[in-house]
Design an enzyme around this catalytic site. Structure first.
Site, mmCIF file in Angstrom:
data_model
loop_
_atom_site.group_PDB
_atom_site.id
_atom_site.type_symbol
_atom_site.label_atom_id
_atom_site.label_comp_id
_atom_site.label_asym_id
_atom_site.label_seq_id
_atom_site.Cartn_x
_atom_site.Cartn_y
_atom_site.Cartn_z
ATOM 1 N N GLY A 135 42.839 -1.826 -32.685
ATOM 2 C CA GLY A 135 42.214 -3.035 -33.452
ATOM 3 C C GLY A 135 40.953 -2.914 -33.447
ATOM 4 N N ARG B 269 42.629 2.803 -36.951
ATOM 5 C CA ARG B 269 41.445 2.541 -37.948
ATOM 6 C C ARG B 269 40.081 3.380 -37.464
ATOM 7 N NH1 ARG B 269 41.899 -1.869 -41.820
ATOM 8 N NH2 ARG B 269 42.986 -2.847 -40.375
ATOM 9 N N CYS C 75 50.903 -1.486 -64.083
ATOM 10 C CA CYS C 75 51.208 -2.906 -64.787
ATOM 11 C C CYS C 75 51.393 -4.000 -64.010
ATOM 12 C CB CYS C 75 52.280 -2.453 -65.727
ATOM 13 S SG CYS C 75 52.160 -1.220 -67.030
ATOM 14 N N GLU C 76 50.187 -4.500 -63.315
ATOM 15 C CA GLU C 76 50.204 -5.647 -62.463
ATOM 16 C C GLU C 76 48.761 -6.281 -62.631
ATOM 17 O OE1 GLU C 76 52.446 -6.954 -59.890
ATOM 18 O OE2 GLU C 76 53.902 -5.022 -59.878
HETATM 19 N N1 LLP Z 1 48.982 -0.403 -31.950
HETATM 20 C C1 LLP Z 1 49.834 -1.165 -32.325
HETATM 21 C C2 LLP Z 1 50.965 -1.920 -31.703
HETATM 22 C C3 LLP Z 1 49.811 -1.768 -33.836
HETATM 23 O O1 LLP Z 1 50.737 -2.389 -34.385
HETATM 24 C C4 LLP Z 1 48.544 -1.108 -34.388
HETATM 25 C C5 LLP Z 1 48.374 -1.562 -35.759
HETATM 26 C C6 LLP Z 1 47.774 -0.269 -33.938
HETATM 27 C C7 LLP Z 1 48.053 -0.177 -32.498
HETATM 28 C C8 LLP Z 1 46.397 0.199 -34.460
HETATM 29 O O2 LLP Z 1 45.785 -0.661 -34.745
HETATM 30 P P1 LLP Z 1 44.039 -0.529 -35.539
HETATM 31 O O3 LLP Z 1 43.575 0.345 -34.450
HETATM 32 O O4 LLP Z 1 44.570 0.815 -36.342
HETATM 33 O O5 LLP Z 1 43.433 -1.524 -35.935
HETATM 34 N N2 LLP Z 1 47.695 -2.078 -42.811
HETATM 35 C C9 LLP Z 1 46.564 -3.072 -42.377
HETATM 36 C C10 LLP Z 1 46.432 -2.733 -40.827
HETATM 37 C C11 LLP Z 1 47.819 -3.051 -40.086
HETATM 38 C C12 LLP Z 1 47.852 -2.679 -38.570
HETATM 39 C C13 LLP Z 1 49.164 -2.488 -37.806
HETATM 40 N N3 LLP Z 1 49.080 -2.317 -36.703
HETATM 41 C C14 LLP Z 1 45.194 -2.984 -43.072
HETATM 42 O O6 LLP Z 1 45.161 -1.763 -43.816
HETATM 43 O O7 LLP Z 1 44.335 -3.369 -42.677
#
Ligand code: LLP
Length: 426
Positions: A238, A288, A356-357
């Site tokens: 996160g 991320r 096309c959106e």
């Molecule tokens: N652990 C779990 C259980 C998760 O569900 C996620 C992300 C992570 C770790 C990694 O989170 P990060 O460090 O990447 O924030 N598609 C969305 C983000 C969805 C995140 C889903 N879960 C976007 O493009 O912002």
């Protein structure tokens, strides 16, 4: 921080001018910087080094094999959320024994696959799932390692579609319901309580919600460790990255001027004091943070179109390459590959793709130097949740992905062909 910068008026990635590789490989095109990924990983690892820790990179952010191989070399474990992601880890030479398997809807086949490959731990999201895992483990005569995912009911103050740690979200098990489940599981020969996990959301730039969630968990972690001998506390991912001013953020000076940004050092300094006394292995699941600022999309302007109230720059990338702007109203900085002079007049463009959106846009009302057909643009901070969320909508082949390491440019995934589009269809 990252390795994208203007050199004599042209945007470079590491030691390579981007326009040259865009002309060679065509657009739209994903480009990743290997050294940015290494820097991010090492910076986080260094900040945490007083703890017994293991980084389990969240595969969902970007699971290209070349990137996963880099992370294997750096010593990363992996957080997988499907059989497909586990398969990718194994194909890249990663160790399933360093993998956590998370997700609210694991299928029977996925659980069997995880057990056979010897994953480190399932991260279990409901009591029904734990019972199902036990049934499968009994049939396979194995003991299934698990950690419950606790929903700590802490607001991460992020976009509503990527917050996960509130009781209104589908994730995890309410804090209050946790202990009795471990108690029942302790009676099973086919279940082994190995840890406990939280993950409160994504793109969190303020450390306070992380600290709140961790401190709320402390008594529970102590008690689970004493009673059931758990060996890890997984504090999830996160960690947020820079989207605004993304190009400038490649410079170290930029960080000094912005104390509100997420940094591994601040994160570590606020959490270590709580985590160290637990005397337990700490797992982290960043996605991320590791790859987000390491990637860009290069796109070319196809047409400029003016209507009564707007000017559209129609480019060859679309929501099929990057769905984040339309799905989350996400901001991605866009810069020309050839730097405009500081005095150049700026025009407000809607940067849109060929799909096309009406929702097919990459930026709205964005001030950019005057564009013309054939100009190249870079869409920044697209290393995470970019290509992995790409689609073939409108029967568009997915783009190539390149990994740049110093002077070396490697095709990490070739561009799809029209034939690829119908592969598997009968
Ligand atoms: N652990 C779990 C259980 C998760 O569900 C996620 C992300 C992570 C770790 C990694 O989170 P990060 O460090 O990447 O924030 N598609 C969305 C983000 C969805 C995140 C889903 N879960 C976007 O493009 O912002």
């Amino acid at each position: 921080m990252h390795r994208f910068q203007y050199v004599k008026g042209h945007l470079w990635v590491e030691e390579v001018p981007i326009q040259k590789i865009a002309q060679q490989h065509g657009t739209p095109l994903y480009i990743y910087s290997a050294n940015t990924i290494r820097d991010n990983y090492n910076r986080l690892a260094y900040a945490l080094s007083v703890l017994p820790y293991q980084i389990c990179y969240a595969m969902k952010a970007n699971s290209n094999l070349s990137i996963v191989r880099e992370l294997v070399r750096l010593g990363s474990g992996f957080d997988v959320t499907s059989a497909g992601e586990l398969y990718r880890v194994i194909e890249a030479g990663g160790d399933p024994g360093r993998c956590t398997f998370v997700g609210v809807g694991k299928s029977t086949e996925e659980i069997e696959y995880g057990l056979r490959e010897g994953i480190y731990s399932f991260i279990v999201e409901s009591e029904a799932e734990l019972e199902h895992i036990e049934r499968i483990a009994r049939r396979l005569r194995k003991s299934a390692p698990f950690a419950l995912r606790v929903n700590p009911n802490v607001d991460a103050h992020t976009h509503k579609k990527i917050t996960t740690g509130l009781y209104e979200n589908k994730f995890g098990i309410p804090y209050e319901a946790i202990e009795p489940i471990y108690r029942r599981a302790a009676r099973s020969r086919y279940l082994k309580a190995r840890g406990v996990q939280i993950h409160i959301g994504s793109q969190i730039t303020d450390v306070t919600p992380f600290e709140k969630a961790v401190t709320k968990m402390l008594p529970l972690v102590h008690s689970l460790k004493d009673r059931y001998g758990i060996e890890f506390f997984d504090i999830g991912g996160g960690m947020g990255i820079v989207y605004h001013d993304a190009l400038a953020s490649g410079k170290p000076e930029w960080w000094k001027a912005r104390p509100e940004m997420f940094t591994p050092e601040l994160y570590a300094s606020r959490l270590i004091k709580h985590l160290l006394p637990l005397n337990i292995k700490i797992l982290l699941e960043p996605g991320r943070y590791i790859v987000g600022n390491s990637g860009i999309i290069v796109t070319q302007v196809l047409y400029i179109k003016k209507n009564i109230s707007k000017t559209f720059a129609i480019v060859d990338a679309a929501m099929t390459e990057l769905i984040r702007p339309t799905l989350y109203e996400a901001y991605h900085e866009i810069v020309p590959l050839r730097k405009a002079s500081a005095s150049a007049t700026k025009i407000l463009y809607d940067v849109v793709g060929p799909v096309c959106e009406s929702g097919d846009y990459l930026a709205k009302a964005r001030a950019l130097p005057k564009l013309k057909v054939g100009d190249y643009l870079a869409i920044l901070s697209t290393g995470a949740y970019g290509f992995v969320m790409a689609s073939n909508y409108n029967a568009r082949p997915r783009p190539a992905e390149l990994l740049v390491d110093g002077k070396q440019v490697k095709v990490a995934r070739r561009r799809e062909t029209l034939k690829d589009l119908i592969r598997g269809e009968i």
